[in-house]
Design a protein around this motif. Structure first.
Motif, PDB file in Angstrom:
ATOM      1  N   ARG A   1     -50.664 -67.098  25.776  1.00 47.33           N
ATOM      2  CA  ARG A   1     -51.704 -66.083  26.044  1.00 47.33           C
ATOM      3  C   ARG A   1     -51.742 -65.082  25.176  1.00 47.33           C
ATOM      4  N   ALA A   2     -50.614 -64.317  24.959  1.00 45.79           N
ATOM      5  CA  ALA A   2     -50.373 -63.291  23.805  1.00 45.79           C
ATOM      6  C   ALA A   2     -50.831 -63.632  22.471  1.00 45.79           C
ATOM      7  N   GLN A   3     -50.314 -64.693  22.134  1.00 48.73           N
ATOM      8  CA  GLN A   3     -50.748 -65.395  20.807  1.00 48.73           C
ATOM      9  C   GLN A   3     -52.118 -65.736  20.523  1.00 48.73           C
ATOM     10  N   GLU A   4     -52.800 -66.123  21.832  1.00 50.74           N
ATOM     11  CA  GLU A   4     -54.362 -66.307  21.809  1.00 50.74           C
ATOM     12  C   GLU A   4     -55.139 -65.232  21.466  1.00 50.74           C
ATOM     13  N   ILE A   5     -54.424 -64.002  21.603  1.00 52.36           N
ATOM     14  CA  ILE A   5     -55.232 -62.621  21.376  1.00 52.36           C
ATOM     15  C   ILE A   5     -54.640 -61.976  20.426  1.00 52.36           C
ATOM     16  N   ARG A   6     -53.807 -62.661  19.637  1.00 52.19           N
ATOM     17  CA  ARG A   6     -53.168 -62.129  18.533  1.00 52.19           C
ATOM     18  C   ARG A   6     -52.143 -60.995  18.497  1.00 52.19           C
ATOM     19  N   SER A   7     -51.378 -61.161  19.652  1.00 52.92           N
ATOM     20  CA  SER A   7     -50.316 -60.181  19.599  1.00 52.92           C
ATOM     21  C   SER A   7     -49.065 -60.679  19.377  1.00 52.92           C
ATOM     22  N   ASP A   8     -48.232 -59.950  18.972  1.00 57.56           N
ATOM     23  CA  ASP A   8     -46.898 -60.267  18.337  1.00 57.56           C
ATOM     24  C   ASP A   8     -45.817 -60.000  19.363  1.00 57.56           C
ATOM     25  N   ALA A   9     -46.091 -59.387  20.330  1.00 60.19           N
ATOM     26  CA  ALA A   9     -45.173 -58.860  21.319  1.00 60.19           C
ATOM     27  C   ALA A   9     -45.684 -58.916  22.707  1.00 60.19           C
TER      28      ALA A   9
ATOM     29  N   ASN B   1     -40.898 -50.372  27.966  1.00 59.26           N
ATOM     30  CA  ASN B   1     -42.166 -50.281  27.667  1.00 59.26           C
ATOM     31  C   ASN B   1     -42.305 -49.852  26.134  1.00 59.26           C
ATOM     32  N   SER B   2     -41.495 -50.196  25.419  1.00 55.40           N
ATOM     33  CA  SER B   2     -41.421 -50.034  23.925  1.00 55.40           C
ATOM     34  C   SER B   2     -40.379 -50.877  23.284  1.00 55.40           C
ATOM     35  N   ILE B   3     -40.395 -50.985  22.004  1.00 55.76           N
ATOM     36  CA  ILE B   3     -39.322 -51.824  21.144  1.00 55.76           C
ATOM     37  C   ILE B   3     -38.817 -50.840  19.971  1.00 55.76           C
ATOM     38  N   GLU B   4     -37.560 -50.845  20.186  1.00 59.25           N
ATOM     39  CA  GLU B   4     -36.855 -49.872  19.217  1.00 59.25           C
ATOM     40  C   GLU B   4     -37.251 -50.203  17.747  1.00 59.25           C
ATOM     41  N   ARG B   5     -37.585 -49.081  17.035  1.00 58.52           N
ATOM     42  CA  ARG B   5     -38.028 -49.238  15.527  1.00 58.52           C
ATOM     43  C   ARG B   5     -39.213 -50.069  14.981  1.00 58.52           C
ATOM     44  N   ARG B   6     -40.195 -50.004  16.185  1.00 61.65           N
ATOM     45  CA  ARG B   6     -41.330 -50.942  16.015  1.00 61.65           C
ATOM     46  C   ARG B   6     -42.448 -49.962  16.698  1.00 61.65           C
ATOM     47  N   GLU B   7     -43.583 -50.014  16.171  1.00 64.15           N
ATOM     48  CA  GLU B   7     -44.543 -48.997  16.462  1.00 64.15           C
ATOM     49  C   GLU B   7     -45.708 -49.902  17.111  1.00 64.15           C
ATOM     50  N   ILE B   8     -45.972 -49.522  18.262  1.00 62.09           N
ATOM     51  CA  ILE B   8     -47.321 -50.276  18.875  1.00 62.09           C
ATOM     52  C   ILE B   8     -48.659 -49.759  18.408  1.00 62.09           C
ATOM     53  N   SER B   9     -49.244 -50.710  17.566  1.00 63.02           N
ATOM     54  CA  SER B   9     -50.418 -50.191  17.098  1.00 63.02           C
ATOM     55  C   SER B   9     -51.691 -50.417  17.642  1.00 63.02           C
ATOM     56  N   ARG B  10     -51.686 -51.548  18.495  1.00 68.65           N
ATOM     57  CA  ARG B  10     -52.785 -51.841  19.785  1.00 68.65           C
ATOM     58  C   ARG B  10     -52.150 -52.169  20.901  1.00 68.65           C
ATOM     59  N   TYR B  11     -52.894 -51.789  22.134  1.00 68.86           N
ATOM     60  CA  TYR B  11     -52.723 -52.205  23.458  1.00 68.86           C
ATOM     61  C   TYR B  11     -53.899 -52.990  23.926  1.00 68.86           C
ATOM     62  N   ASN B  12     -53.416 -54.129  24.217  1.00 69.90           N
ATOM     63  CA  ASN B  12     -54.398 -55.122  25.146  1.00 69.90           C
ATOM     64  C   ASN B  12     -54.286 -54.928  26.419  1.00 69.90           C
ATOM     65  N   ASP B  13     -55.442 -55.477  26.982  1.00 64.49           N
ATOM     66  CA  ASP B  13     -55.655 -55.737  28.701  1.00 64.49           C
ATOM     67  C   ASP B  13     -54.282 -56.487  29.015  1.00 64.49           C
ATOM     68  N   PRO B  14     -53.927 -56.517  29.979  1.00 62.64           N
ATOM     69  CA  PRO B  14     -52.623 -57.066  30.784  1.00 62.64           C
ATOM     70  C   PRO B  14     -52.963 -58.441  30.818  1.00 62.64           C
ATOM     71  N   ILE B  15     -51.818 -59.303  30.776  1.00 64.16           N
ATOM     72  CA  ILE B  15     -52.104 -60.868  30.765  1.00 64.16           C
ATOM     73  C   ILE B  15     -51.210 -61.304  31.893  1.00 64.16           C
ATOM     74  N   ALA B  16     -51.628 -62.413  32.626  1.00 63.63           N
ATOM     75  CA  ALA B  16     -50.823 -62.912  33.711  1.00 63.63           C
ATOM     76  C   ALA B  16     -50.498 -64.267  33.910  1.00 63.63           C
ATOM     77  N   ALA B  17     -49.784 -64.630  34.468  1.00 59.13           N
ATOM     78  CA  ALA B  17     -49.353 -66.287  34.514  1.00 59.13           C
ATOM     79  C   ALA B  17     -49.138 -66.370  36.134  1.00 59.13           C
ATOM     80  N   ASN B  18     -49.368 -67.634  36.284  1.00 67.10           N
ATOM     81  CA  ASN B  18     -48.932 -68.110  37.843  1.00 67.10           C
ATOM     82  C   ASN B  18     -48.401 -69.423  37.710  1.00 67.10           C
ATOM     83  N   VAL B  19     -47.256 -69.606  38.321  1.00 66.31           N
ATOM     84  CA  VAL B  19     -46.511 -71.013  38.378  1.00 66.31           C
ATOM     85  C   VAL B  19     -46.147 -71.247  39.705  1.00 66.31           C
ATOM     86  N   VAL B  20     -46.519 -72.435  40.154  1.00 61.92           N
ATOM     87  CA  VAL B  20     -45.853 -72.831  41.364  1.00 61.92           C
ATOM     88  C   VAL B  20     -45.186 -74.076  41.330  1.00 61.92           C
TER      89      VAL B  20
END
Length: 95
Positions: A68-76, A7-26
């Protein structure tokens, strides 16, 4: 892009939380994979064909989530969780 189950990344600060993203694969398996897995179930051991399918699913899910994360400009992606379920052939209209 960093992808982690934590739920965190060592030595990185979370500056913004986005809505959850999901993926389905069959992914389907062949009758030969099913026959091989039946032998493994009976005699014991590992089903490499199913293991490869599971690895392929994990890779596809992760790549889809990254896109999907890149589309909403997330880096992690933090707190990633994957749930894999079986859909029996009878339920999707096959014999």
């Amino acid at each position: 892009m960093i992808v982690t189950t934590t739920n965190s990344i060592e030595r990185r600060e979370i500056s913004r939380y986005n809505d959850p993203i999901a993926a389905n694969v069959v992914i389907g398996t062949t009758v030969f994979s099913d026959i091989g897995a039946s032998y493994v179930d009976f005699f014991g051991g590992r089903s490499t064909s199913y293991e490869k399918k599971m690895q392929e699913m994990y890779k596809r899910i992760t790549e889809t989530l990254k896109q999907r994360a890149q589309e909403i400009r997330s880096d992690a992606i933090i707190g990633i969780s994957q749930d894999i379920d079986e859909i029996p052939a009878k339920r999707v209209g096959y014999l």
